[in-house]
Motif scaffolding. Structure first.
Motif, PDB file in Angstrom:
ATOM      1  N   LEU A 140       0.847  -1.185   0.000  1.00  0.00           N
ATOM      2  CA  LEU A 140       0.000   0.000   0.000  1.00  0.00           C
ATOM      3  C   LEU A 140       0.885   1.238   0.000  1.00  0.00           C
ATOM      4  CD1 LEU A 140      -2.631  -1.176   2.622  1.00  0.00           C
ATOM      5  CD2 LEU A 140      -3.083  -0.730   0.191  1.00  0.00           C
ATOM      6  N   MET A 141       0.528   2.233  -0.775  1.00  0.00           N
ATOM      7  CA  MET A 141       1.384   3.410  -0.919  1.00  0.00           C
ATOM      8  C   MET A 141       1.463   4.254   0.354  1.00  0.00           C
ATOM      9  SD  MET A 141       2.779   3.104  -3.883  1.00  0.00           S
ATOM     10  CE  MET A 141       3.503   4.724  -4.158  1.00  0.00           C
ATOM     11  N   THR A 142       0.626   4.002   1.323  1.00  0.00           N
ATOM     12  CA  THR A 142       0.748   4.668   2.615  1.00  0.00           C
ATOM     13  C   THR A 142       1.917   4.117   3.424  1.00  0.00           C
ATOM     14  OG1 THR A 142      -0.997   3.159   3.387  1.00  0.00           O
ATOM     15  CG2 THR A 142      -1.645   5.436   2.897  1.00  0.00           C
ATOM     16  N   ASN A 143       2.550   3.047   2.950  1.00  0.00           N
ATOM     17  CA  ASN A 143       3.736   2.475   3.589  1.00  0.00           C
ATOM     18  C   ASN A 143       5.015   2.842   2.831  1.00  0.00           C
ATOM     19  OD1 ASN A 143       5.296   0.661   5.318  1.00  0.00           O
ATOM     20  ND2 ASN A 143       5.278  -0.809   3.624  1.00  0.00           N
ATOM     21  N   ILE A 144       4.898   3.693   1.825  1.00  0.00           N
ATOM     22  CA  ILE A 144       5.983   3.915   0.864  1.00  0.00           C
ATOM     23  C   ILE A 144       6.491   5.359   0.923  1.00  0.00           C
ATOM     24  CG2 ILE A 144       6.595   3.819  -1.574  1.00  0.00           C
ATOM     25  CD1 ILE A 144       5.954   1.071  -0.305  1.00  0.00           C
ATOM     26  N   ILE A 145       7.819   5.515   0.752  1.00  0.00           N
ATOM     27  CA  ILE A 145       8.439   6.836   0.644  1.00  0.00           C
ATOM     28  C   ILE A 145       9.353   6.883  -0.577  1.00  0.00           C
ATOM     29  CG2 ILE A 145       8.367   7.370   3.121  1.00  0.00           C
ATOM     30  CD1 ILE A 145      11.318   6.454   3.271  1.00  0.00           C
ATOM     31  N   PRO A 146       9.599   8.083  -1.139  1.00  0.00           N
ATOM     32  CA  PRO A 146      10.602   8.202  -2.209  1.00  0.00           C
ATOM     33  C   PRO A 146      11.998   8.018  -1.617  1.00  0.00           C
ATOM     34  CG  PRO A 146       9.098  10.095  -2.184  1.00  0.00           C
ATOM     35  CD  PRO A 146       8.918   9.364  -0.887  1.00  0.00           C
ATOM     36  N   GLN A 147      12.649   6.937  -2.006  1.00  0.00           N
ATOM     37  CA  GLN A 147      13.933   6.568  -1.401  1.00  0.00           C
ATOM     38  C   GLN A 147      14.988   6.428  -2.489  1.00  0.00           C
ATOM     39  OE1 GLN A 147      13.479   3.210   1.192  1.00  0.00           O
ATOM     40  NE2 GLN A 147      15.494   3.439   2.109  1.00  0.00           N
ATOM     41  N   ALA A 148      16.147   7.038  -2.273  1.00  0.00           N
ATOM     42  CA  ALA A 148      17.242   6.908  -3.227  1.00  0.00           C
ATOM     43  C   ALA A 148      17.539   5.430  -3.458  1.00  0.00           C
ATOM     44  CB  ALA A 148      18.483   7.633  -2.704  1.00  0.00           C
ATOM     45  N   PRO A 149      17.700   4.989  -4.709  1.00  0.00           N
ATOM     46  CA  PRO A 149      17.826   3.559  -5.005  1.00  0.00           C
ATOM     47  C   PRO A 149      18.907   2.835  -4.207  1.00  0.00           C
ATOM     48  CG  PRO A 149      17.445   4.762  -7.021  1.00  0.00           C
ATOM     49  CD  PRO A 149      17.633   5.792  -5.944  1.00  0.00           C
ATOM     50  N   ASN A 150      20.113   3.389  -4.127  1.00  0.00           N
ATOM     51  CA  ASN A 150      21.171   2.711  -3.377  1.00  0.00           C
ATOM     52  C   ASN A 150      20.885   2.679  -1.882  1.00  0.00           C
ATOM     53  OD1 ASN A 150      22.715   2.066  -5.636  1.00  0.00           O
ATOM     54  ND2 ASN A 150      23.873   3.984  -5.554  1.00  0.00           N
ATOM     55  N   ASN A 151      20.223   3.703  -1.385  1.00  0.00           N
ATOM     56  CA  ASN A 151      19.808   3.732   0.006  1.00  0.00           C
ATOM     57  C   ASN A 151      18.824   2.591   0.289  1.00  0.00           C
ATOM     58  OD1 ASN A 151      17.905   4.614   2.254  1.00  0.00           O
ATOM     59  ND2 ASN A 151      19.425   6.248   2.405  1.00  0.00           N
ATOM     60  N   ASN A 152      17.876   2.419  -0.610  1.00  0.00           N
ATOM     61  CA  ASN A 152      16.841   1.408  -0.444  1.00  0.00           C
ATOM     62  C   ASN A 152      17.373  -0.010  -0.645  1.00  0.00           C
ATOM     63  OD1 ASN A 152      14.181   0.231  -0.341  1.00  0.00           O
ATOM     64  ND2 ASN A 152      14.122   0.284  -2.568  1.00  0.00           N
ATOM     65  N   ARG A 153      18.110  -0.217  -1.732  1.00  0.00           N
ATOM     66  CA  ARG A 153      18.470  -1.575  -2.153  1.00  0.00           C
ATOM     67  C   ARG A 153      19.708  -2.116  -1.446  1.00  0.00           C
ATOM     68  NH1 ARG A 153      17.901  -0.317  -8.673  1.00  0.00           N
ATOM     69  NH2 ARG A 153      15.964   0.919  -8.463  1.00  0.00           N
ATOM     70  N   ASN A 154      20.501  -1.242  -0.870  1.00  0.00           N
ATOM     71  CA  ASN A 154      21.729  -1.680  -0.216  1.00  0.00           C
ATOM     72  C   ASN A 154      21.704  -1.417   1.291  1.00  0.00           C
ATOM     73  OD1 ASN A 154      22.966  -2.536  -2.684  1.00  0.00           O
ATOM     74  ND2 ASN A 154      23.358  -0.392  -3.168  1.00  0.00           N
ATOM     75  N   THR A 155      21.783  -0.158   1.687  1.00  0.00           N
ATOM     76  CA  THR A 155      21.897   0.183   3.108  1.00  0.00           C
ATOM     77  C   THR A 155      20.740  -0.372   3.916  1.00  0.00           C
ATOM     78  OG1 THR A 155      22.891   2.263   2.349  1.00  0.00           O
ATOM     79  CG2 THR A 155      22.397   2.062   4.698  1.00  0.00           C
ATOM     80  N   TRP A 156      19.510  -0.007   3.513  1.00  0.00           N
ATOM     81  CA  TRP A 156      18.363  -0.457   4.300  1.00  0.00           C
ATOM     82  C   TRP A 156      18.076  -1.933   4.093  1.00  0.00           C
ATOM     83  CZ3 TRP A 156      16.791   1.949   8.363  1.00  0.00           C
ATOM     84  CH2 TRP A 156      17.050   3.321   8.480  1.00  0.00           C
ATOM     85  N   ALA A 157      18.317  -2.446   2.896  1.00  0.00           N
ATOM     86  CA  ALA A 157      18.121  -3.885   2.676  1.00  0.00           C
ATOM     87  C   ALA A 157      19.042  -4.700   3.575  1.00  0.00           C
ATOM     88  CB  ALA A 157      18.373  -4.224   1.212  1.00  0.00           C
TER      89      ALA A 157
END
Length: 283
Positions: A140-157
């Motif tokens: 659901l898009m209420t759980n979503i934020i605009p996140q820099a790709p490397n931030n999302n796919r690497n650091t937070w992953a």
């Protein structure tokens, strides 16, 4: 008269506890209780439509505070243990949240297209694999934020994987994730908003994880020696993949956001845990 009021209140609360439509009993007439906010409601969010930038949304899988003007959650809170993990596949069914008030703009699945920012989950898809329905709820898009790709796919992953590894090893976690500020740097450069100005790009993304051995009566088992991981990263594409270097204190996140985290804990325990910076292993 006082005794009669107590009796009426007792009956009302009892009926609420038995309701099949409640996630859990109520501790007030306005705020539902949920395992996902067992450590507190960081911003005192309410389900009043007038509270449009701090709107409480209680779902079976997680609880969040939503900002209508930003088009993103302020924070998302959830409980993670082995009960929530299973074999349900990733659904990838990003969609507008139709439970938002009818006259509010509902961010759609294509709102981030071409923006240079990922549709970044707060509660990760992989934290809810017990059923297809549970996994779908994370899209659901209420759980979503605009996140820099490397931030999302690497650091937070990496941090998400580490948290689930702890659960696999017999731990459980209470997690709160949020964002604040304006302006990030994605794969297409810097931006303050996307979706024609209707979705704010956050400047920072943070998370607090309280970790304890799996068991019962969790709040009473949290003490001054409980491990708490607090992380705060800039929302930029050049972020380091090692989340450990972004560790901070809960106090620092509270100062940046104005929230009151871990508020359900006894003051002595809360103060001790919030002042520490974690130095434990990162993998």
């Amino acid at each position: 008269m006082r005794n009669r009021l107590y009796i009426i209140l007792f009956i009302f609360l009892g009926l609420q506890a038995c309701s099949e439509t409640e996630v859990a009993p109520k501790d007030t007439f306005d705020t539902p209780v949920s395992e996902h906010v067992a450590l507190g409601n960081p911003s005192n969010a309410t389900a009043e439509v007038s509270d449009f930038n701090n709107f409480l949304m209680v779902k079976p899988q997680y609880v969040l505070s939503y900002s209508r003007d930003k088009g993103t959650p302020n924070w998302v809170s959830w409980h993670l243990n082995k009960d929530w993990l299973g074999s349900a596949p990733r659904q990838d069914d990003f969609r507008a949240d139709m439970t938002l008030p009818a006259d509010w703009y509902r961010v759609g699945a294509s709102a981030y297209t071409g923006s240079g920012f990922d549709r970044g989950h707060n509660i990760p898809s992989a934290d809810r694999t017990r059923t297809v329905e549970d996994n779908s709820a994370t899209f659901l898009m209420t759980n979503i934020i605009p996140q820099a790709p490397n931030n999302n796919r690497n650091t937070w992953a990496n941090l998400e994987d580490y948290t689930r590894d702890l659960v696999d090893d017999g731990m459980e976690a209470y997690v709160v994730m949020g964002s604040y500020g304006v302006g990030g740097v994605g794969s297409e450069g810097a931006a303050n908003t996307i979706d024609n100005g209707r979705v704010t790009v956050p400047r920072n993304i943070w998370k607090v994880i309280v970790i304890l051995p799996e068991g019962e009566n969790d709040i009473s088992r949290i003490d001054t020696s409980t491990r708490v991981i607090a992380v705060n990263t800039p929302n930029i594409n050049t972020v380091d993949s090692n989340w450990g270097i972004y560790r901070t204190s809960v106090d620092a996140i509270e100062q940046a956001t104005g929230y009151d985290l871990l508020s359900a804990l006894p003051d002595q325990v809360e103060n001790a845990l919030e002042s520490k910076v974690d130095t434990g292993p990162t993998r």
